[in-house]
Design an enzyme around this catalytic site. Structure first.
Site, short mmCIF file in Angstrom:
data_model
loop_
_atom_site.label_atom_id
_atom_site.label_comp_id
_atom_site.label_asym_id
_atom_site.label_seq_id
_atom_site.Cartn_x
_atom_site.Cartn_y
_atom_site.Cartn_z
N VAL A 18 0.87 -1.18 0.00
CA VAL A 18 0.00 0.00 0.00
C VAL A 18 0.90 1.22 0.00
O VAL A 18 2.04 1.18 0.48
CB VAL A 18 -0.97 0.02 1.21
N SER A 19 0.40 2.33 -0.52
CA SER A 19 1.25 3.48 -0.79
C SER A 19 1.39 4.44 0.37
O SER A 19 2.12 5.42 0.28
CB SER A 19 0.73 4.24 -2.01
N THR A 20 0.68 4.23 1.48
CA THR A 20 0.85 5.09 2.66
C THR A 20 0.86 4.23 3.90
O THR A 20 0.46 3.06 3.89
CB THR A 20 -0.30 6.12 2.79
N ASP A 56 4.45 2.16 2.40
CA ASP A 56 5.35 3.29 2.16
C ASP A 56 4.58 4.45 1.58
O ASP A 56 3.41 4.34 1.23
CB ASP A 56 6.51 2.89 1.25
N SER A 57 5.27 5.59 1.49
CA SER A 57 4.65 6.80 0.93
C SER A 57 5.33 7.23 -0.35
O SER A 57 5.37 8.39 -0.70
CB SER A 57 4.74 7.94 1.96
#
Length: 314
Positions: A18-20, A56-57
């Site tokens: 996931v991106s955040t 991660d972001s």
């Protein structure tokens, strides 16, 4: 009777990202894992080796789950990697093609579940490149949409960033800024001390001698805390958001652009702690004490160093 040879099951790894790091993304991660586990379980020739995950972001944040999976591939522990979609596997086209090439050289197949693509089928190489470029473009488009949404909030005056509280202010039940009188007295004291000739170092000494705690609730104050208070336009009732400067906002919509980034200044956004005239005087005094000046658009060092000399004498 010749006994049947025992069939070796292929070891399958699942990779999810996931991106955040926001808690709301946990559900998305769980759904990815559940979906891919079901997909692996449906193939009798496969066995699940391990599930690798990352939160991660973007940017250059290390993906430890991804790195561990690649390491296990080099150790011949994995035959197949299953990932939900191309955009979850790599951040851009270059990363994707490099990783695909590395794993193919190790004999590891990558399956992109949503796109129904397998790297073992060489005809899909061009398609993978195209889809990766599309995924990257979509990611960049999403980023631009977020920036546009923020900008619209700035222009309309509805952005919550306008009411972000700082030392000296609290938020009422509607989220609007109201003065915290106890902290506001400290802000006024700092401004008065500075205009009366005190340096930042001497202001810190005075605050600590009176037992006044810092905005973080500490007994000691930092120079940065004092500088932030002396340069924050919120204390004059205005709010500045964004990256560059704009004119009066929202009454005057003339904006001065510097590159593609803008700032938006909302005047009289809330009740001021100090008068604007005092804020301007402090700004002018800070410029006078600074050892640099702007001449013909260029910053250069002054011949005198008022602030450094004064603090050394103290």
């Amino acid at each position: 009777m010749i006994p049947a040879a025992r069939q070796t099951l292929k070891k399958v790894a699942i990779y999810c990202r996931v991106s955040t790091t926001h808690e709301s993304q946990d559900e998305s991660l769980d759904i990815q894992i559940k979906t891919l586990k079901q997909y692996v379980a449906c193939n009798p020739k496969w066995m699940l080796y391990e599930v690798y995950t990352d939160k991660d972001s973007g940017g250059n944040v290390a993906r430890y789950g991804f790195q561990k999976m690649i390491f296990d591939c080099y150790e011949n522990r994995i035959d197949i990697v299953v990932v939900k979609t191309i955009s979850r596997f790599a951040r851009n086209t270059v990363d994707l093609l490099e990783t695909v090439s590395r794993l193919k050289s190790l004999g590891v197949e990558i399956i992109f579940h949503q796109e129904n693509l397998r790297t073992s089928e060489t005809d899909n190489d061009i398609l993978i490149s195209a889809l990766s470029a599309i995924a990257q473009a979509e990611s960049e488009s999403t980023g631009e949409a977020i920036k546009w949404g923020l900008k619209c909030g700035f222009i309309s005056g509805n952005s919550k960033l306008y009411s972000r509280k700082c030392f000296g202010y609290q938020q009422d039940e509607n989220g609007d800024l109201i003065i915290d009188e106890e902290a506001a007295q400290v802000v006024r004291l700092i401004y008065n001390l500075y205009l009366n000739g005190s340096s930042i170092v001497s202001i810190i000494r005075e605050l600590e001698s009176q037992g006044i705690k810092s905005p973080q609730g500490k007994d000691t104050w930092s120079k940065r805390s004092i500088q932030t208070i002396l340069t924050n336009e919120k204390y004059a009732g205005h709010v500045l958001v964004g990256k560059t400067y704009s004119g009066d906002f929202p009454n005057n919509k003339q904006r001065k652009n510097r590159g593609e980034q803008e700032q938006f200044l909302m005047k009289n956004a809330h009740e001021p702690i100090i008068k604007e005239e005092m804020f301007d005087r402090v700004h002018a005094e800070m410029q006078r004490r600074s050892n640099t000046e702007v001449v013909n658009g260029k910053t250069k060092r002054k011949d005198t160093h008022f602030s450094s000399k004064q603090e050394k004498q103290e």
